[in-house]
Write an enzyme that holds these catalytic residues in place. Structure first.
Site, short mmCIF file in Angstrom:
data_model
loop_
_atom_site.label_atom_id
_atom_site.label_comp_id
_atom_site.label_asym_id
_atom_site.label_seq_id
_atom_site.Cartn_x
_atom_site.Cartn_y
_atom_site.Cartn_z
N TYR A 62 17.28 87.90 35.52
CA TYR A 62 16.16 87.37 36.32
C TYR A 62 16.68 86.64 37.56
CZ TYR A 62 12.14 84.44 37.51
OH TYR A 62 11.12 83.80 38.17
N ASP A 87 15.42 74.69 37.17
CA ASP A 87 16.51 74.80 36.20
C ASP A 87 17.85 75.05 36.90
OD1 ASP A 87 14.71 77.63 35.98
OD2 ASP A 87 16.83 77.84 36.48
N GLU A 107 10.67 71.59 43.57
CA GLU A 107 10.31 71.74 42.14
C GLU A 107 9.33 70.62 41.80
OE1 GLU A 107 10.96 73.63 39.14
OE2 GLU A 107 9.53 72.09 38.46
N ASP A 138 4.96 69.25 44.99
CA ASP A 138 4.17 70.47 44.88
C ASP A 138 4.55 71.46 45.99
OD1 ASP A 138 0.54 71.12 44.85
OD2 ASP A 138 2.31 72.43 44.87
N GLY A 139 4.96 72.65 45.58
CA GLY A 139 5.38 73.67 46.55
C GLY A 139 4.29 74.05 47.53
N ASP A 157 10.22 81.00 42.44
CA ASP A 157 10.69 81.15 41.07
C ASP A 157 9.77 80.34 40.16
OD1 ASP A 157 13.61 79.88 39.32
OD2 ASP A 157 12.05 81.31 38.75
N SER A 158 8.60 80.91 39.90
CA SER A 158 7.55 80.11 39.24
C SER A 158 7.44 80.46 37.75
CB SER A 158 6.21 80.42 39.89
OG SER A 158 5.84 81.75 39.54
N SER A 159 6.70 79.60 37.06
CA SER A 159 6.33 79.96 35.69
C SER A 159 5.10 80.86 35.83
CB SER A 159 6.05 78.69 34.88
OG SER A 159 5.17 77.84 35.60
N1 LIG Z 1 14.29 80.18 36.74
C1 LIG Z 1 13.63 80.78 35.62
C2 LIG Z 1 12.13 80.63 35.71
C3 LIG Z 1 11.46 81.73 34.93
N2 LIG Z 1 10.22 82.12 35.51
C4 LIG Z 1 9.19 82.60 34.63
C5 LIG Z 1 9.26 82.00 33.26
C6 LIG Z 1 8.08 82.45 32.43
C7 LIG Z 1 8.09 83.94 32.29
N3 LIG Z 1 7.00 84.37 31.45
C8 LIG Z 1 6.93 85.79 31.22
C9 LIG Z 1 5.53 86.27 31.38
C10 LIG Z 1 5.40 87.74 31.10
N4 LIG Z 1 5.45 88.49 32.34
C11 LIG Z 1 8.05 84.61 33.65
C12 LIG Z 1 9.18 84.12 34.52
#
Ligand SMILES: NCCCN[C@H]1CC[C@H](NCCCN)CC1
Length: 291
Positions: A62, A87, A107, A138-139, A157-159
């Site tokens: 990733y 991270d 971040e 906040d970005g 690089d989001s969640s």
């Molecule tokens: N630097 C690492 C950050 C990771 N980003 C996200 C973390 C959650 C992840 N869920 C997966 C959802 C299914 N597509 C997506 C990448």
């Protein structure tokens, strides 16, 4: 002691589990639950609100792809902005590019930064680079305040869209990214899974085609510990010097030679996999390339 299962309404009816050896950190920040555990077979694992963010064993797929897909597509990246990525993994990868002179990282959650500094995840090499400036906030606000044309590249690089990162998937945010990029600048965002989220991806592609007048592409990689085992990226460029994402002009082997100074060498990314990442299965191609 037991198993961690990643159960979420974002991927109903399925869950990926990892055998837990030891919980190394557990906390609740202003934004989310933060946990780090030692897994039996994937090394240390970072979990936010019950969602796996990265594991030591497969994070390379990733972090390397989200960073080198954009940075190897432009000749001389100098100023880079990372949104999210607390991270430190993406920072480690950006730091490999010797042409880069300044890296801003924004971040929202200080606890994620602290956890990576606790060396629980030994990604701190990125933060130690003198080119890095950390902004905790906040970005969305950060980009609104960024002067026009500030960056050559922005990496988001989001969640996932449920929780603190929700706004990073919406149109106003993409507009602020386009404004902050120079002509022919590039953005790479975390863009979910073609197996799980074709509708989210469709909306993102429609928004990106309206906003980014250079090129708009979707690439993907394999991450065993993400649901469905794959994750994608939107690669977009602003109007200006042509960017051909599928044929990287800033070859990684040139970067490779520069990386003696930064941590371990590349485990996943190479020129062939860069180009291959844009090849899509028909069900995804039909939606993404039609928009
Ligand atoms: N630097 C690492 C950050 C990771 N980003 C996200 C973390 C959650 C992840 N869920 C997966 C959802 C299914 N597509 C997506 C990448």
């Amino acid at each position: 002691p037991g198993w961690f299962s990643e159960i979420s309404p974002m991927w109903p009816g399925e869950a990926h589990s990892l055998k837990v050896e030891k919980i190394l950190f557990q906390g609740k920040s202003d934004y989310q639950d933060v946990m780090v555990f030692q897994s039996a077979t994937y090394g240390k694992v970072l979990v936010l609100d019950g969602v796996i963010q990265l594991t030591e064993r497969d994070e390379c797929a990733y972090q390397e792809m989200i960073t080198h897909l954009p940075l190897c597509s432009i000749p001389n990246p100098k100023k880079v902005l990372v949104i999210g990525g607390g991270d430190g993994g993406v920072l480690r990868e950006v730091a490999r590019h010797s042409s880069v002179e300044h890296i801003d990282i924004c971040e929202i959650d200080k606890m994620v930064v602290d956890v990576s500094h606790l060396d629980l995840l030994n990604f701190t090499v990125g933060y130690e680079d003198p080119r890095v400036t950390l902004h905790v906030g906040d970005g969305v606000a950060f980009l609104k305040a960024a002067p026009e044309g500030s960056y050559d590249a922005v990496i988001v690089d989001s969640s996932d869209p449920i929780g603190p990162a929700q706004e990073l998937f919406e149109k106003p945010f993409f507009e602020s990214v386009a404004k902050a990029l120079r002509p022919g600048g590039v953005v790479c965002t975390q863009a979910e899974s073609i197996w799980l989220h074709m509708h989210i991806i469709e909306d993102i592609v429609v928004n990106c085609r309206q906003i980014f007048k250079g090129s708009v592409n979707y690439a993907w990689t394999t991450v065993p510990t993400y649901p469905s085992g794959v994750i994608g990226f939107m690669l977009c460029s602003t109007e200006g010097p042509e960017v051909d994402f599928k044929n990287p002009i800033n070859p990684i082997d040139a970067i490779e030679n520069q990386t003696k100074s930064i941590g371990p060498s590349l485990k996943f990314y190479n020129q062939e996999i860069h180009s291959a990442a844009f090849c899509l299965p028909s069900f995804a191609k039909k939606v993404i390339e039609a928009k």
